[in-house]
Design an enzyme around this catalytic site. Sequence first.
Site, PDB file in Angstrom:
ATOM      1  N   THR A 146       0.814  -1.210   0.000  1.00 46.54           N
ATOM      2  CA  THR A 146       0.000   0.000   0.000  1.00 46.54           C
ATOM      3  C   THR A 146       0.850   1.263   0.000  1.00 46.54           C
ATOM      4  O   THR A 146       0.512   2.260  -0.651  1.00 46.54           O
ATOM      5  CB  THR A 146      -0.924   0.012   1.232  1.00 46.54           C
ATOM      6  OG1 THR A 146      -1.774  -1.133   1.193  1.00 46.54           O
ATOM      7  CG2 THR A 146      -1.776   1.263   1.283  1.00 46.54           C
ATOM      8  N   CYS A 415      -5.628  -8.887   3.782  1.00 47.53           N
ATOM      9  CA  CYS A 415      -4.968  -8.670   2.490  1.00 47.53           C
ATOM     10  C   CYS A 415      -3.558  -8.122   2.658  1.00 47.53           C
ATOM     11  O   CYS A 415      -2.881  -7.846   1.676  1.00 47.53           O
ATOM     12  CB  CYS A 415      -5.792  -7.724   1.610  1.00 47.53           C
ATOM     13  SG  CYS A 415      -7.035  -8.577   0.612  1.00 47.53           S
ATOM     14  N   PHE A 416      -3.110  -7.932   3.893  1.00 47.12           N
ATOM     15  CA  PHE A 416      -1.706  -7.649   4.214  1.00 47.12           C
ATOM     16  C   PHE A 416      -1.191  -6.381   3.553  1.00 47.12           C
ATOM     17  O   PHE A 416      -0.044  -6.317   3.131  1.00 47.12           O
ATOM     18  CB  PHE A 416      -0.833  -8.852   3.819  1.00 47.12           C
ATOM     19  CG  PHE A 416      -1.497 -10.162   4.077  1.00 47.12           C
ATOM     20  CD1 PHE A 416      -1.651 -10.628   5.369  1.00 47.12           C
ATOM     21  CD2 PHE A 416      -2.029 -10.909   3.051  1.00 47.12           C
ATOM     22  CE1 PHE A 416      -2.299 -11.812   5.624  1.00 47.12           C
ATOM     23  CE2 PHE A 416      -2.690 -12.096   3.282  1.00 47.12           C
ATOM     24  CZ  PHE A 416      -2.823 -12.554   4.582  1.00 47.12           C
ATOM     25  N   CYS A 417      -2.049  -5.360   3.462  1.00 44.61           N
ATOM     26  CA  CYS A 417      -1.665  -4.081   2.836  1.00 44.61           C
ATOM     27  C   CYS A 417      -1.134  -4.315   1.422  1.00 44.61           C
ATOM     28  O   CYS A 417      -0.157  -3.682   1.001  1.00 44.61           O
ATOM     29  CB  CYS A 417      -0.628  -3.349   3.689  1.00 44.61           C
ATOM     30  SG  CYS A 417      -1.246  -2.818   5.287  1.00 44.61           S
ATOM     31  N   ASN A 418      -1.755  -5.241   0.706  1.00 44.69           N
ATOM     32  CA  ASN A 418      -1.343  -5.548  -0.669  1.00 44.69           C
ATOM     33  C   ASN A 418      -2.579  -5.931  -1.465  1.00 44.69           C
ATOM     34  O   ASN A 418      -2.783  -7.095  -1.824  1.00 44.69           O
ATOM     35  CB  ASN A 418      -0.317  -6.684  -0.678  1.00 44.69           C
ATOM     36  CG  ASN A 418       0.406  -6.803  -2.011  1.00 44.69           C
ATOM     37  OD1 ASN A 418      -0.171  -6.533  -3.058  1.00 44.69           O
ATOM     38  ND2 ASN A 418       1.658  -7.219  -1.970  1.00 44.69           N
TER      39      ASN A 418
END
Length: 867
Positions: A146, A415-418
């Site tokens: 992100t 979503c793991f900042c992705n």
Amino acid sequence: MAGVGAEPGAELRVLAPGFAQGYRQCNLHELRAREFRRLAGTVYLDHAGATLFAQSQLANFTKDLMDNVYGNPHSQNTSSKLTHDTVEQVRYRILAHFHASPEDYSVIFTAGCTAALKLVAEAFPWVSRGPESSGSHFCYLTDSHTSVVGMRKAIMAVGVTFIPVRPEDLRLAEKRGAAACDPDCQLPHLFCYPAQSNFSGTRYPLSWIAEVKAGRRSPVSTPGKWFVLLDAASYVSTSPLDLSAHQADLVPISFYKIFGFPTGLGALLVHNRVAPLLRKTYFGGGTAAAYLVGEDFYVPRSSVTERFEDGTISFLDVIAVKHGFDTLERLTGGMENIQQHTFSLARYTYTALSSLRYPNGAPVVRIYSDTEFSSPEVQGPIINFNVLDDNGDVIGYSQVDKMACLHNIHLRTGCFCNTGACQRHLQISNEMVKKHHQAGHVCGDNVDLIDGQPTGSVRISFGYMSTLEDAQAFLTFIRATWLHPAAGHTTHPAADALGRGAAQDRAAGQDTSSPSPREGTLPALAAAAVGLCPAPCEAVGAQPTTSSGAAPVPDGDLGTHVVTNIYLYPIKSCAAFEVSRWPIGKQGLLYDRSWMVVNHNGICLSQKQEPRLCLIRPFIHLQHRVMVIEAKGMEPIEVPLEESSEQAQVCQSKVCADRVNTYDCGEKISNWLSRFFGRPCHLIKQSSSFQRNAKKKHGQDQFPAATATLSLVNEAQYLLVNRSSVWELQQQLSTSNENGRQESFPMQDLISRFRANIIISGTRAFEEENWDGISVGSLHFQVVGPCHRCQMICIDQKTGQRNQDVFQKLSESRKRQVNFGVYLMHTSPDSSSPCFLSVGSQVLPVLKENVQHHDLPASEKPQDVSS
């Protein structure tokens, strides 16, 4: 699954032959025992989020600070000179770690990788779009964090175009025969890609750096000069990076990803050929060679580090970095050993995990990966997946996370900042992302399934202190939970934070041989059950929740809905206080969740962190205006029900992200709690002058939430549970032992786990979820939604021991949503006379509009009190 029962460490030695030589000073088990004692009983598998610091690392850093005086490096005194020289030495140490010379690279300290990326977005020599030029381009791989994607907001403000590039498109660029850069065109463009995907662990070729810069692999067909920003934060946590061989122009990193501490420091490694091009738009203390206050005169310092390190850097954290590198080298022998070790663990786990099958041949997990874990050159120690049921449907990541917590396995979900990688692997379209947001889903929440489709996934990752036993414990958890649900209570050495096996929990939960503490008290409740309790003085027959059956109900139609039990929980997360008749306050049952136990930092404790809270038993004495608190091995202690004028100053605490005004109940009760728990604790009470309003949620527009106030509860004023629902769960939990004898959880044991305020005798299991509201005498309540259950229902409220069977069975039977019970709310009664809730009162439900009465049997139709 091969290898789960083998000798500890045997497979690891086979998978990583150089491991023992790499960790040359001690074997891994000795290292864990000495440096990571806090991991005992814990399986930590979130190293991609943050790895862990070693004990000696912190000890050496602390000793350094205690032995030396480090002053502000901008001063000229002796202590400041020591700081300046130490900081410069750390810069060299960082460059040496990445095989970069000071002649080629400079180190700019930042607040982290994200701050380094922001610096690049603001300082890169962008050229805006114009009538005769398309301007600069900012291209980034869609499999980016992100913080990379967020750079586009800064560059859009100066008229620069951003272009997301899919990994497959960049790989094909060379085959398309992209034209070499026009040597006469110096229009600057920037391409950013991660050395390692923080979503899947895919490692993208470092050779792309030279290929993109030379024009052999072009992100887009446009004239100009390409610079490369290599996001190395995830990659360098477990792998060596040689910048002498792969000379990226800009490399952001975060140090806590490498050795766990410090957490607020990162760096931007800048190639010195790029440094003169970076533009400064702001200057802070220490960055100016000269400037005037009255006019626009500013001369920056000559070196790039001095120009961009605004203000005083976090110099003590910089010194901590030195000890981080020292410890990493001393314990592991270097990043090459860490890379081999962590990859071996990931490959072992990936191979075993991908081979798991249900009896019908369906896979247990769906792994999201671009590789087959063939080499650490192409794959990092990250495994991303979703668990499936035997029909191939995804089990929501939130449920997997809750089950993992019961085994004390720490992983990460979402979503793991992705978002880009998440969309690609889970096949989530842009329209679906927007639809999910409109439905209330935001990044980081627990909304894991929408219309049956996953919104995210589960990620495990390994660090240099991870062991084969960690991997095996995780695999055992997956097998025991989904392949062998009947054996879900079996444990491994790291399954229980308290060190108690779940099998022991089950035995303790089913021990009904001793007499019930409530024996002899039921006659006292009989009068109260039919409303004969006197006015608001003392609750008749009030007892703690240790009963084995329901309170008596009046003669009549047993098919009607009746209140059978009333519980309040004066101290949040502590034991229940059972009453037969109790006053209604503005925030629910009077004194329900009015107090809470907090740690030394003022953080509220719950049974999820401290299961022994359930062993603290509070009793309210209305006539004497005190609460008596008891616990085994402790003398009873009294706490006044109301604050006095001598109470300590009001302080602020947090409950479910809400700020609440509280006051400390004093040193005496604090010492009592601290002795019981063996660590500093305080008892605090919500201030009587403070009002916490209920939050209005989707679908509650008709409820005047602004006029409903809350105590220290999480969601709503009341929680209602239906005995018919508990009974159905009890039947599902019934098992046969080796002698064929039927066993089950006692009814009261299950009821106490759900920690409800109102227990009713219903006519059908889970019928309460179809109600819009209920009336109990003159009291009217609105149902505001189901209660989404967490791991607390796995704690035996009599012993504090854990057993995951309840949560697992509820998850299986309720389509993975793990809802049980409904929340109720009411506004303050209009009448000035006291209102009471009594055992034995008839409950009149109101059906939701979308539930038809004719769909129910005649004996089960609720009465519509709205008519």
